[in-house]
Design a protein around this motif. Structure first.
Motif, mmCIF file in Angstrom:
data_model
loop_
_atom_site.group_PDB
_atom_site.id
_atom_site.type_symbol
_atom_site.label_atom_id
_atom_site.label_comp_id
_atom_site.label_asym_id
_atom_site.label_seq_id
_atom_site.Cartn_x
_atom_site.Cartn_y
_atom_site.Cartn_z
ATOM 1 N N ASP A 171 1.439 -6.680 7.374
ATOM 2 C CA ASP A 171 0.752 -5.347 8.302
ATOM 3 C C ASP A 171 0.087 -4.393 7.513
ATOM 4 O O ASP A 171 0.545 -4.043 6.277
ATOM 5 N N ILE A 172 -0.742 -3.671 8.300
ATOM 6 C CA ILE A 172 -1.393 -2.547 7.392
ATOM 7 C C ILE A 172 -0.522 -1.121 7.873
ATOM 8 O O ILE A 172 0.009 -1.191 9.092
ATOM 9 N N ILE A 173 -0.813 -0.153 6.839
ATOM 10 C CA ILE A 173 0.032 1.056 7.383
ATOM 11 C C ILE A 173 -0.998 2.079 7.887
ATOM 12 O O ILE A 173 -1.912 2.226 6.982
ATOM 13 N N LEU A 174 -0.736 2.602 8.984
ATOM 14 C CA LEU A 174 -1.588 3.586 9.543
ATOM 15 C C LEU A 174 -0.865 5.134 9.722
ATOM 16 O O LEU A 174 0.223 4.805 9.937
ATOM 17 N N VAL A 175 -1.726 6.077 9.510
ATOM 18 C CA VAL A 175 -0.951 7.526 9.997
ATOM 19 C C VAL A 175 -1.914 8.290 10.807
ATOM 20 O O VAL A 175 -3.087 7.977 10.867
ATOM 21 N N THR A 224 -5.776 6.898 10.122
ATOM 22 C CA THR A 224 -5.962 6.425 8.875
ATOM 23 C C THR A 224 -5.254 5.538 8.142
ATOM 24 O O THR A 224 -3.732 5.467 8.155
ATOM 25 N N GLU A 225 -6.033 4.225 7.539
ATOM 26 C CA GLU A 225 -5.068 3.305 7.174
ATOM 27 C C GLU A 225 -4.596 3.574 5.683
ATOM 28 O O GLU A 225 -5.714 4.113 4.682
ATOM 29 N N ILE A 226 -3.690 3.763 5.233
ATOM 30 C CA ILE A 226 -3.055 4.176 4.109
ATOM 31 C C ILE A 226 -2.434 3.147 3.123
ATOM 32 O O ILE A 226 -2.010 3.525 1.911
ATOM 33 N N GLY A 227 -2.227 1.869 3.573
ATOM 34 C CA GLY A 227 -1.420 1.007 2.478
ATOM 35 C C GLY A 227 -1.274 -0.213 3.685
ATOM 36 O O GLY A 227 -1.834 -0.567 4.645
#
Ligand code: ADP
Ligand code: MG
Length: 330
Positions: free
Chosen positions: A159-163, A295-298
């Motif tokens: 998974d991508i991490i978003l905020v 924003t994608e952060i990780g």
């Protein structure tokens, strides 16, 4: 052993181990942003409670009664939003000093009602006691369609991490409010983030329309701690990229002028009430089309790889420096 030694979350973990639920309609009890109760074939009821105490969460030196009321509701709505739900009802419990004026209480409830009216939420009860210092506790009952329920524990490797939004603004706002000598600085955005944090209920509904969300948590204590809670609940690891963390120009400017490290503030400041969530990588393009900042952060990695933060190609352990009630306070 005292509470300082195990910290707020150590205590919650112990409570969680000792408390078992008995009623079969309780889908989740302790452990997520809200408890989840079966309502009907299509719906879960979600319930949360959050308490604000004077001189811990707010000071009457810089919070108006209206703002105390507003924020006490906002932090509860934030937990409802992070489960994919919408708030429906609240109960308001207040501990007030007997010398407080009726006008103060009136203003407090104006702040509460403002946010309730915005989201069509009813105030259905509460409790009133006397207390030397003020305390306000809200219980919020919301609803979520079964297919929309988002848990902390759903993150999958890959998974991508978003905020949502920016991180660190609220903490900068608090620093400005605490030090009256820099109060007059043009920092409205930062102060507002602290006094009246954004409530992301509508944004989450938009995100859910765009595609499936695997996991989500609201950032109440700070990104570093809250992403670790999500990772641990999901039994996965995380890799965060420092240079991708969204930090506003106002936050950077304030930190530079006041000798603060804006990265530390963004990672551990807390009270931004933004949402951090994970989705399958193939869905990234769908989020880019949404009309608000994400924003994608990780990325989510295998648990064996651990909890990592990357800065200039250097990988380090991600350390939880976020707020903890029994360990962070003097
Ligand atoms: P949040 O920051 O989202 O409000 P918390 O970190 O306060 O969540 O709480 C984490 C979990 O622990 C939640 O499920 C909450 O209901 C539960 N919890 C916290 N304090 C207690 C308590 N005193 N008794 C029972 N459950 C608790
Ligand atoms: Mg929460």
């Amino acid at each position: 052993m005292n509470l300082r030694a195990i910290g707020e979350f150590g205590l919650i973990e112990q409570l969680q181990k000792k408390i078992k639920t008995k009623n079969k309609e309780v889908i989740y009890g302790i452990g997520d942003d809200c408890a989840v109760i079966l309502k009907d074939k299509k719906t879960y009821q979600i319930i949360t409670t959050d308490m604000l105490a004077e001189d811990i969460h707010f000071s009457q030196k810089y919070f108006s009664p209206y703002q105390i009321g507003y924020k006490s509701v906002a932090v509860n709505f934030s937990d409802i939003s992070s489960m994919g739900g919408i708030p429906k009802y609240i109960l308001v419990s207040i501990g007030l000093n007997k010398n407080i004026s009726l006008k103060f209480v009136d203003e407090l409830f104006k702040g509460i009602k403002h946010l309730c009216n915005k989201f069509g939420v009813d105030i259905i009860g509460g409790d009133t006691i006397s207390s030397k210092k003020m305390v306000i506790n809200i219980v919020c009952i919301g609803e979520v369609k079964k297919e929309n329920l988002i848990l902390r524990s759903g993150a999958k490797v890959g998974d991508i991490i978003l905020v949502t939004g920016y991180l660190g603004n609220s903490r900068c706002g608090l620093e400005i409010l605490k030090k009256s000598k820099i109060k007059n600085q043009k920092s409205k955005t930062l102060i507002k983030s602290h006094l009246a944090p954004a409530v992301r209920i509508k944004e989450v509904q938009e995100i859910l329309k765009a595609c499936k969300v695997n996991s989500m948590i609201d950032i109440s204590d700070g990104l570093s701690g809250d992403i670790l809670k999500l990772a641990k609940a999901s039994k996965v690891g995380v890799r965060i990229y420092k240079d991708k963390i969204p930090i506003s120009k106002e936050c950077k400017k304030f930190c530079k002028e006041n000798n603060l490290n804006y990265m530390d503030i963004a990672l551990s400041g807390g009270e931004d009430y933004e949402l951090v969530f994970t989705v399958e990588k193939k869905n990234l393009e769908k989020y880019k089309k949404l009309p608000f900042k994400i924003t994608e952060i990780g990325e989510i990695i295998n648990k064996k790889e651990g909890y990592l933060i990357v800065e200039n190609d250097k990988t380090m352990p991600l350390v939880d420096k976020s707020f903890n009630h029994f360990s962070s306070l003097p």
